[in-house]
Design a protein around this motif. Structure first.
Motif, PDB file in Angstrom:
ATOM      1  N   VAL A  99       0.832  -1.205   0.000  1.00 18.94           N
ATOM      2  CA  VAL A  99       0.000   0.000   0.000  1.00 18.94           C
ATOM      3  C   VAL A  99       0.869   1.260   0.000  1.00 18.94           C
ATOM      4  CG1 VAL A  99      -1.722   1.311   1.315  1.00 18.94           C
ATOM      5  CG2 VAL A  99      -1.956  -1.165   1.078  1.00 18.94           C
ATOM      6  N   GLU A 100       1.989   1.227   0.698  1.00 18.23           N
ATOM      7  CA  GLU A 100       2.819   2.413   0.847  1.00 18.23           C
ATOM      8  C   GLU A 100       3.903   2.552  -0.218  1.00 18.23           C
ATOM      9  OE1 GLU A 100       4.080   1.838   4.919  1.00 18.23           O
ATOM     10  OE2 GLU A 100       2.350   2.974   5.668  1.00 18.23           O
ATOM     11  N   HIS A 101       3.976   1.618  -1.166  1.00 21.24           N
ATOM     12  CA  HIS A 101       5.014   1.699  -2.215  1.00 21.24           C
ATOM     13  C   HIS A 101       4.857   3.018  -2.972  1.00 21.24           C
ATOM     14  CE1 HIS A 101       8.022   0.492  -5.005  1.00 21.24           C
ATOM     15  NE2 HIS A 101       7.182   0.505  -6.029  1.00 21.24           N
ATOM     16  N   PRO A 102       5.904   3.853  -2.981  1.00 19.96           N
ATOM     17  CA  PRO A 102       5.786   5.206  -3.531  1.00 19.96           C
ATOM     18  C   PRO A 102       5.349   5.265  -4.999  1.00 19.96           C
ATOM     19  CG  PRO A 102       7.995   4.838  -2.622  1.00 19.96           C
ATOM     20  CD  PRO A 102       7.219   3.574  -2.454  1.00 19.96           C
ATOM     21  N   ASN A 103       5.701   4.298  -5.792  1.00 27.83           N
ATOM     22  CA  ASN A 103       5.348   4.347  -7.210  1.00 27.83           C
ATOM     23  C   ASN A 103       4.138   3.479  -7.546  1.00 27.83           C
ATOM     24  OD1 ASN A 103       7.573   6.032  -7.758  1.00 27.83           O
ATOM     25  ND2 ASN A 103       8.919   4.254  -7.777  1.00 27.83           N
ATOM     26  N   GLY A 104       3.502   2.930  -6.522  1.00 22.48           N
ATOM     27  CA  GLY A 104       2.399   2.009  -6.753  1.00 22.48           C
ATOM     28  C   GLY A 104       1.038   2.688  -6.708  1.00 22.48           C
ATOM     29  N   PRO A 105      -0.014   1.890  -6.826  1.00 23.04           N
ATOM     30  CA  PRO A 105      -1.376   2.416  -6.793  1.00 23.04           C
ATOM     31  C   PRO A 105      -1.804   2.956  -5.430  1.00 23.04           C
ATOM     32  CG  PRO A 105      -1.316   0.188  -7.719  1.00 23.04           C
ATOM     33  CD  PRO A 105       0.032   0.483  -7.148  1.00 23.04           C
ATOM     34  N   GLY A 106      -1.049   2.646  -4.375  1.00 21.17           N
ATOM     35  CA  GLY A 106      -1.352   3.165  -3.046  1.00 21.17           C
ATOM     36  C   GLY A 106      -2.637   2.617  -2.468  1.00 21.17           C
ATOM     37  N   ILE A 107      -3.412   3.507  -1.832  1.00 20.95           N
ATOM     38  CA  ILE A 107      -4.628   3.080  -1.145  1.00 20.95           C
ATOM     39  C   ILE A 107      -5.699   2.571  -2.096  1.00 20.95           C
ATOM     40  CG2 ILE A 107      -4.231   4.494   0.895  1.00 20.95           C
ATOM     41  CD1 ILE A 107      -6.285   6.492  -0.225  1.00 20.95           C
ATOM     42  N   ASP A 108      -5.561   2.865  -3.395  1.00 24.45           N
ATOM     43  CA  ASP A 108      -6.531   2.330  -4.362  1.00 24.45           C
ATOM     44  C   ASP A 108      -6.520   0.805  -4.370  1.00 24.45           C
ATOM     45  OD1 ASP A 108      -7.314   4.886  -5.025  1.00 24.45           O
ATOM     46  OD2 ASP A 108      -6.075   4.986  -6.831  1.00 24.45           O
ATOM     47  N   LEU A 109      -5.400   0.190  -3.968  1.00 26.89           N
ATOM     48  CA  LEU A 109      -5.328  -1.272  -3.894  1.00 26.89           C
ATOM     49  C   LEU A 109      -6.367  -1.840  -2.929  1.00 26.89           C
ATOM     50  CD1 LEU A 109      -1.465  -1.918  -3.735  1.00 26.89           C
ATOM     51  CD2 LEU A 109      -3.017  -2.563  -5.598  1.00 26.89           C
TER      52      LEU A 109
END
Length: 187
Positions: A99-109
């Motif tokens: 969830v916290e991965h800076p380049n990822g979808p974040g909280i949308d996951l």
């Protein structure tokens, strides 16, 4: 770079499943990181499903800079993401890293639903994993009534002791959760 064979692909998925970082590194050394994004098993699970479902934080940390961020939201044949698997199997550091991965979808996951209609939060609740469900609720993007976000100064801040959340599962059952003093209580 040479192209990995089906056996090479199967071996790297198994290395992810069993947390064999040396074998995953060996695969990347031999074939590069590019093929990792396309490798799937017979149920359409990717390397991140294997790693996250089994709680291998060290392998996840190695892979995150190497794979496209879209792989964090990859859905298998049951439409479950790596976050669904991490939540189902109660791997909090892995859930947090995804969830916290800076380049990822974040909280949308957290909002992605699988074929059963469950979000990763729903999977955590079904697994009776209070710690993970609490963390996911705290991370969620909860909107104020009317669909607008509440924005305000410190005088408008709501502490965790003031938050009550109702969540409806795929069967229409309502679960109430109160977050009080940093801990969640299901009701």
């Amino acid at each position: 770079m040479i192209t990995p064979t089906d056996d090479d692909k199967e071996e790297v998925l198994l290395a992810g499943r069993y947390g064999d970082l040396d074998d995953v590194r060996g695969f990347v050394s031999k074939f590069g990181s590019g093929p990792l994004a396309d490798i799937r098993d017979e149920n359409d699970n990717c390397i991140l499903h294997m790693v996250c479902g089994n709680g291998h934080l060290d392998v996840l940390e190695y892979l995150l800079p190497l794979v496209p961020s879209s792989l964090l939201a990859a859905q298998n044949s049951a439409k479950s993401t790596p976050l669904h698997w991490a939540a189902l199997n109660k791997h909090l550091p892995v859930v947090q890293k995804l969830v916290e991965h800076p380049n990822g979808p974040g909280i949308d996951l957290i909002d992605i639903k699988n074929a059963a209609g469950h979000s990763p939060l729903g999977e955590a609740e079904l697994a009776e994993w209070e710690e993970g469900a609490t963390w996911l609720v705290k991370m969620m993007n909860l909107d104020a009534e009317g669909g607008e976000k509440e924005v305000g100064g410190a005088e408008d801040a709501v502490g965790p002791e003031d938050v009550e959340v109702q969540i409806e599962d795929a069967d229409g059952q309502i679960a109430k959760m109160s977050i009080s003093g940093g801990a969640a209580k299901a009701s």
